[in-house]
Write an enzyme that holds these catalytic residues in place. Structure first.
Site, short mmCIF file in Angstrom:
data_model
loop_
_atom_site.label_atom_id
_atom_site.label_comp_id
_atom_site.label_asym_id
_atom_site.label_seq_id
_atom_site.Cartn_x
_atom_site.Cartn_y
_atom_site.Cartn_z
CG ASP A 390 49.09 42.05 48.35
OD1 ASP A 390 49.17 41.13 47.53
OD2 ASP A 390 48.15 42.16 49.16
CD GLU A 489 31.41 30.25 45.43
OE1 GLU A 489 31.32 29.97 46.63
OE2 GLU A 489 31.18 29.46 44.51
CG PHE A 530 37.82 25.76 42.63
CD1 PHE A 530 37.97 26.34 41.38
CD2 PHE A 530 38.76 26.04 43.60
CE1 PHE A 530 39.03 27.19 41.13
CE2 PHE A 530 39.82 26.88 43.36
CZ PHE A 530 39.95 27.45 42.12
CE LYS A 553 30.37 29.41 41.09
NZ LYS A 553 29.73 30.37 42.01
NE ARG A 587 37.93 38.74 41.20
CZ ARG A 587 39.08 38.45 41.79
NH1 ARG A 587 40.06 39.33 41.78
NH2 ARG A 587 39.27 37.30 42.39
CE LYS A 792 52.86 38.47 47.72
NZ LYS A 792 51.72 39.04 48.47
CG ASP A 816 51.21 41.34 51.58
OD1 ASP A 816 51.51 40.65 50.59
OD2 ASP A 816 50.09 41.84 51.75
#
Length: 1215
Positions: A390, A489, A530, A553, A587, A792, A816
């Site tokens: 991961d 954020e 978003f 943004k 990022r 996965k 996971d």
């Protein structure tokens, strides 16, 4: 009742406060039971399970044979003692494991919960909660079952939960009750609530729920937003009430837990095969001796019938041979002694404790030690070929920090003095008393720009303080705590706070901030929410002066396209900054605004209300409305957030790569984030031959892209071999339509493959999986992005199916778990995302960097020790057992044993068990630091070189050779030898004592030669076992035991009289020399002529020069990579603006690029990288030439991609 059962399978009906009605459906109780046994069932069930093992059944069969006096020449205790020991040890282990399961079950089932019973709240254990009960939850309590939220102490029936135990996400989520029940906060009102819920049956879908509430002749739709699932924790909510819908095993948590697969190592599987072969060999030996018995009884035995008749019921030579066969099966069964299985379990247990005790795998920061949660897979750690990891929380810390920004074309965040080893951290306290003391920033130019009142800088941080969905708590004056749905954020809002624009609070219609010490309240007109298609979010606010402004943004790839044409100059500069930030592994987000007139706002607001209330295609209508207003914006700048890698991740990946371990990253993040993290952690490097990106949306496009990968790789390989690339391409045929496994094996060069989740879904289909596996496995690194937990697991299963390689999966979140359970070895990181991954894992620790020590040290040692143990064990037992076979030809095939029955019983339990255990637990060929310095030492395990069928046959050949020497040398010497008084030595007991003594000495000398690392335990066990043999032998031949048990111990004084003869010791010495000298000669020649790497490493005692200290270099040259990524869900903006006091955010964007170091890792690769991107969208190409430059070729899916065009593109790429 039958009708109720059918109804239960199709849907679930639950009536509140009516247990009698709900019990008709026989719903599961809330009691969880993971244990296997109870006091009554333990013994029969455990024995039944143990005798399902072939070995235990085999030895039980031998025990039954030994109880038949006509065929057994050995006492029954020679088998029952070791069998009982094995069964007892296994039973104790199983009982201990089940005890802890009972303890865990009781701990959960006995938790207290407040249940509404007959109008009052009563404390009840979780196990006594039933479907239809109403439960009260208080802050920080675990949710006892899957509940329908009825009401809460928060406004509008909201409550906040943490779902780390379910989906691995630590950020809080909001849930809301149905409006009609939100006012039922009083127990008296809830006691009279008699609503009925009709919903879907139990399933494992965590993000989906569908149902209907019927109450007071009205119906209300229910969704996942109304549900509290078992395993969640109530946060920041004083109390709430919920109706139990699913309980116990029907809850979504338990439905997702799945069955833990029983994992066996490759050595276990090989041993099962070898045991079958040995059993076949045993049958063959028995048949040979039985045929010999038939011939001897017919030709020779018949001559003695007159005075030595056959025993009853034997009446002919054939029946005598039949009984002789079974007798020899009993005698020769020690070629596979039951003590082998006990010894293997003891060795594995010791290896597990070494992992638990390793101080170098202990994390002092979180006070967490490494833990081996299983004892059956240790040697498999030394054979891993593929690691599936991961990303977030496993490779990274999942802690975001505001690192850099670009404002109006000016970049901030670089250290002013690069010569400073420790740059000075800015102190915001004198400037801003509300600043977060934990915030770190080092560029004072940005702070000065804020202080002098630069309008662009102020507007930049004003946007960050307004455009978000963060909730704020002010515990005391000036002590602000931000609750964000994602750490991205939170980092941005905290940055704005420190630079003077402090977000203080919000209501459904307002946002209150403190701007440069002045309190300002904005009217929140709209939140443009978003989602992962829009890749942006916006807010529309009205400031106190009445001006309306939209702040936005989002990802630079979507936001820059929506700017006003007058932004070209600043957009060009900002794009360069974004590229630099992305190549630094940060990022990134782009920020913009737009001023709106009152008329524009009114017109858009009307269209937005119309779209919001639409009953059909609501999502599309809203997206169109958002698209309409988010145009002609003015660019403010960009932000860059760092999700720091965990300590030592690049070095660990580099070392594991040198050990020929392939690492695949399987992440739910976006492609840009995954690629940038790949560069940051050195999975991807600029010196790679090519990095291929697969992003097709259809089966055909994915297949075409995979074949194009083959074409580019094949042409590159041909060019490297001097085949003339351009010439080869123009004359080469199209890519073959068949699977490319045999073709990809011939590819040379370092390639990497990046594949998106939607493309992976097609690649995993049955008709394409072989092609995908062959292509991916030819690459040095593979990154799968935007994958689901199920995908996965499917990727892991695919490699297990096609490559037959040992796989390891490592992760830290509940998402996971399926991957961890599917892999041969599952490793859980005890990090930021709960402990579900740890609970499902085989091994756990707190840092990814510990993985190299787990594999290269503990795994390699465990594999080495287990292989040496098995080789020696099979050798000594063949040497021990085959003596009986040779003796059969000299005793009339009568099944007479060479050794007495006590020696046979004690040989594998006392005389030779402890030395081989010491070797199997403590042995090592090189020290631990050498294992890390020379990763190539790991390869023998991957290739299975130390114990395989060839090594097995070598061991048994040596054992058979030793048995020949141990039998025929004493037989030849003693047959004509005499004592000093002339009495012959050729008697049975003298021969037995001589042979047994020679055997113990020879196998002891052999263990001395095989042991590479001596400890106190080795010395004590080797010499102690040798001494114990003589002590026990003299005791068994003593007069004391003869007087007590005259029928059991016949040969009084035989050992003493035999070992007093010099010829006996000369015979023992001769047999030992003949057995050991060839072994020594062979090993010396092998060491001199064909040494292994471990032999070479042992010779080099000189310490390697340590790699130089790592330092950060400038930005890596490369093609433009967007740093955008998102980490949370849509929908929160709508809750805020709908009058619900939302606390959580709904947007996080960002990505990573590479951080370079001047360490030795950078010198591992020396080639130029070509990135070939097969994109489903029109993509701009930005090529920047630097010292190490990158070629990027984007092939649009919308264009017609033919083999000819691919060849031409590849030709231009290669030339």
């Amino acid at each position: 009742l039958f009708c109720f059962q059918i109804l239960r399978k199709e849907e679930r009906r639950v009536r509140a406060n009516d247990r009698e009605y709900n019990e008709k459906f026989q719903y599961a109780s809330n009691c969880i039971m993971t244990s296997k046994y109870n006091i009554i069932t333990f013994l029969p069930v455990n024995l039944f399970e143990q005798f399902q093992e072939v070995a235990n059944t085999y030895f039980l069969f031998l025990l039954i044979l030994q109880l038949i006096p006509q065929i057994s020449s050995l006492s029954w205790f020679t088998t029952i003692v070791p069998l009982a020991l094995v069964l007892s040890i296994t039973a104790v282990k199983d009982a201990t494991d089940d005890y802890f399961r009972h303890k865990s079950d009781n701990q959960v089932n006995n938790r207290q919960s407040q249940v509404l019973i007959r109008g009052s709240l009563q404390n009840e254990k979780w196990m006594n909660v039933r479907v239809g009960d109403i439960i009260k939850l208080e802050n920080n309590q675990f949710v006892a079952a899957d509940l329908l939220l009825l009401s809460s102490t928060e406004p509008h029936g909201l409550c906040y939960i943490e779902t780390a135990e379910l989906d691995g996400e630590t950020n809080m989520k909001v849930r809301q009750s149905v409006s009609v029940t939100s006012e039922l906060g009083d127990p008296n009102n809830l006691a009279s609530f008699d609503g009925e819920v009709v919903c879907e049956p139990p399933n494992n879908k965590l993000d989906r729920f569908s149902g209907t509430l019927y109450w007071r002749e009205k119906k209300y739709s229910l969704t996942n937003q109304n549900m509290l699932l078992r395993g969640c924790v109530l946060r920041n909510t004083e109390a709430c009430y919920g109706l139990v819908i699913f309980a116990g095993p029907d809850t979504k948590l338990m439905q997702n837990s799945g069955r833990t697969k029983f994992k066996r190592t490759s050595i276990d599987r090989l041993m099962n095969t070898l045991v079958l072969w040995i059993f076949g060999f045993l049958v063959c030996m028995g048949m040979i001796l039985a045929v010999g018995n038939a011939g001897w009884e017919k030709e020779v035995g018949s001559l003695f019938q007159s005075y030595l008749a056959w025993d009853t019921p034997v009446n002919n030579f054939l029946f005598s041979a039949f009984l002789s066969f079974w007798s020899y099966v009993i005698i020769l069964n020690t070629v596979v002694p039951i003590s082998l299985y006990v010894s293997v379990e003891v060795i594995r247990l010791g290896h597990s404790y070494f992992i638990n005790w390793d101080q170098q795998m202990f994390c002092s920061q979180c006070n967490t030690a490494a833990e081996a949660r299983t004892t059956t897979l240790n040697e498999e750690l030394g054979q891993v070929e593929y690691i599936f990891s991961d990303k977030t929380g496993t490779l990274t810390q999942n802690i975001m920090t505001f690192n850099k920004c670009s404002i109006n074309g000016q970049s901030y965040g670089e250290v002013t003095d690069p010569l400073e080893t420790q740059p000075k951290r800015l102190d915001f306290t004198p400037f801003n008393p509300l600043a977060d003391p934990d915030f770190c920033f080092y560029d004072d130019k940005l702070l000065e720009s804020v202080k002098v009142g630069d309008s662009c800088t102020h507007e930049f941080f004003r946007l960050l303080s307004l455009c978000h969905t963060v909730m704020s708590e002010e515990k005391s004056e000036g002590e602000l705590v931000y609750k964000a749905q994602s750490p991205d954020e939170g980092a941005l809002v905290t940055a704005a706070r420190n630079f003077g624009f402090v977000f203080r609070s919000r209501t459904p219609g307002t946002i209150t901030t403190t701007e440069m010490g002045r309190t300002v309240t904005y009217s929140l007109l709209a939140i443009l929410d978003f989602n992962n298609i829009r890749k942006r979010m916006s807010v529309i606010v009205r400031n106190p002066e009445g001006r309306i402004r939209l702040y936005c943004k989002g990802a630079d790839t979507v936001l820059l396209e929506r700017l006003h044409p007058c932004n070209q100059e600043v957009m060009s500069i900002t794009s360069d900054h974004l590229n630099e930030y992305a190549t630094d592994g940060l990022r990134t987000l782009a920020l913009a605004y737009r001023d709106l007139s009152e008329d524009e706002w009114e017109a858009w607001s009307e269209s937005h209300r119309f779209a919001d209330k639409a009953t059909d295609c609501r999502e599309d209508r809203l997206a169109a409305a958002y698209e309409e207003i988010e145009q002609n914006m003015m660019l403010l700048g960009a932000t860059a957030i760092e999700d720091k890698l965990q300590e030592g991740v690049p070095e660990t990946i580099a070392v594991l790569s040198l050990a020929n371990i392939k690492i695949w990253v399987l992440t739910g993040d976006k492609q840009e984030t995954a690629v940038n993290i790949g560069y940051s952690c050195k999975m991807l490097t600029d010196d790679m031959t090519e990095v291929f990106i697969i992003s097709g949306h259809t089966v055909q496009s994915v297949r075409q892209e995979l074949r194009s990968v083959w074409l580019c790789a094949h042409c590159d390989t041909a060019g490297r071999r001097g085949g003339g690339v351009g010439k080869q391409l123009h004359g080469s045929p199209p890519p073959p339509p068949l699977p490319l496994s045999n073709l990809m094996d011939n590819i040379s060069g370092e390639f990497a493959l990046v594949i998106n989740g939607h493309s992976l879904a097609h690649a995993l289909e049955a008709d394409m999986e072989a092609e995908f596996v062959s292509t991916a496995c030819a690459c040095k690194a593979v990154i799968c992005c935007r994958v689901t937990p199920l995908q996965k697991a499917q990727v892991v299963e695919l490699i297990k199916k096609h490559k037959k390689a040992v796989t390891l999966a490592i992760g830290d979140g509940a998402n996971d778990i399926s991957m961890i359970k599917s892999a041969h070895i599952g490793v859980g990181i005890s990090g930021q995302e709960g402990i579900q991954a740890v609970l499902a894992s085989d091994y756990s620790f707190s840092q990814f960097r510990f993985l190299q020590r787990l594999l290269l040290v503990h795994g390699r040692w465990s594999y080495l020790r287990m292989c040496r143990f098995l080789c020696y064990f099979f050798y000594k037992n063949f040497a021990f057992t085959m003596v009986h076979f040779w003796f059969g030809f000299f005793c009339g095939f009568s099944a007479q044993t060479v050794y007495d029955q006590y020696f046979i019983t004690l040989f594998n339990i006392v005389y030779t068990s402890l030395p081989v255990l010491a070797m199997g637990i403590f042995d090592q060929d090189v020290p631990d630091h050498r294992s890390l310095e020379y990763p190539k030492l790991y390869e023998p395990g991957q290739l299975n070189l130390l114990f395989n069928k060839r090594e097995f046959f070598i061991c048994i050949a040596q054992g058979i050779y030793t048995s020949v020497v141990l039998f025929f040398v004493p037989y030849a010497v003693l047959s004509n030898a005499t004592q000093s008084n002339g009495v012959p030595l050729a008697d049975y007991q003298t021969f037995a004592v001589t042979t047994a003594t020679a055997l113990v000495i020879v196998v002891s000398v052999q263990i001395v030669l095989d042991t590479g690392f001596w400890t106190v335990f080795n010395h004590v066990f080797v010499w102690g076992s040798l001494g114990s043999y003589f002590i026990i032998m003299f005791a068994l031949h003593s007069q004391t035991l003869f007087r007590i048990f005259p029928n059991q111990f016949h040969f009084v004084g035989s050992a003493q009289s035999t070992l007093l003869q010099p010829v006996v010791w000369l015979t023992i010495a001769l047999a030992t020399a003949i057995c050991i000298v060839p072994v020594l000669a062979f090993r010396f020649l092998k060491l001199d002529l064909k040494p292994q790497l471990s032999d070479t490493v042992r010779k080099h005692t000189k310490t390697q020069r340590k790699p130089p200290g790592q330092g950060r270099l400038g930005a890596r040259g490369g093609s433009r990579r967007s740093g955008y990524a998102f980490a949370h869900q849509e929908g929160f903006g709508e809750l805020i603006t709908s009058g619900k006091n939302m606390r959580l955010s709904s947007l996080a964007l960002a990505s990573f690029a590479s951080r370079h170091s001047s360490s030795w890792i950078d010198t591992l690769h020396t080639q130029t990288v070509h990135t070939v991107c097969f994109s489903g969208e029109n993509t701009k190409t930005v090529i920047k030439k630097k010292k190490n430059f990158t070629h990027t070729v984007f092939l649009s899916q919308n264009a017609s991609v033919t083999s000819g065009s691919l060849q031409e593109a590849t030709y231009r790429l290669m030339t």
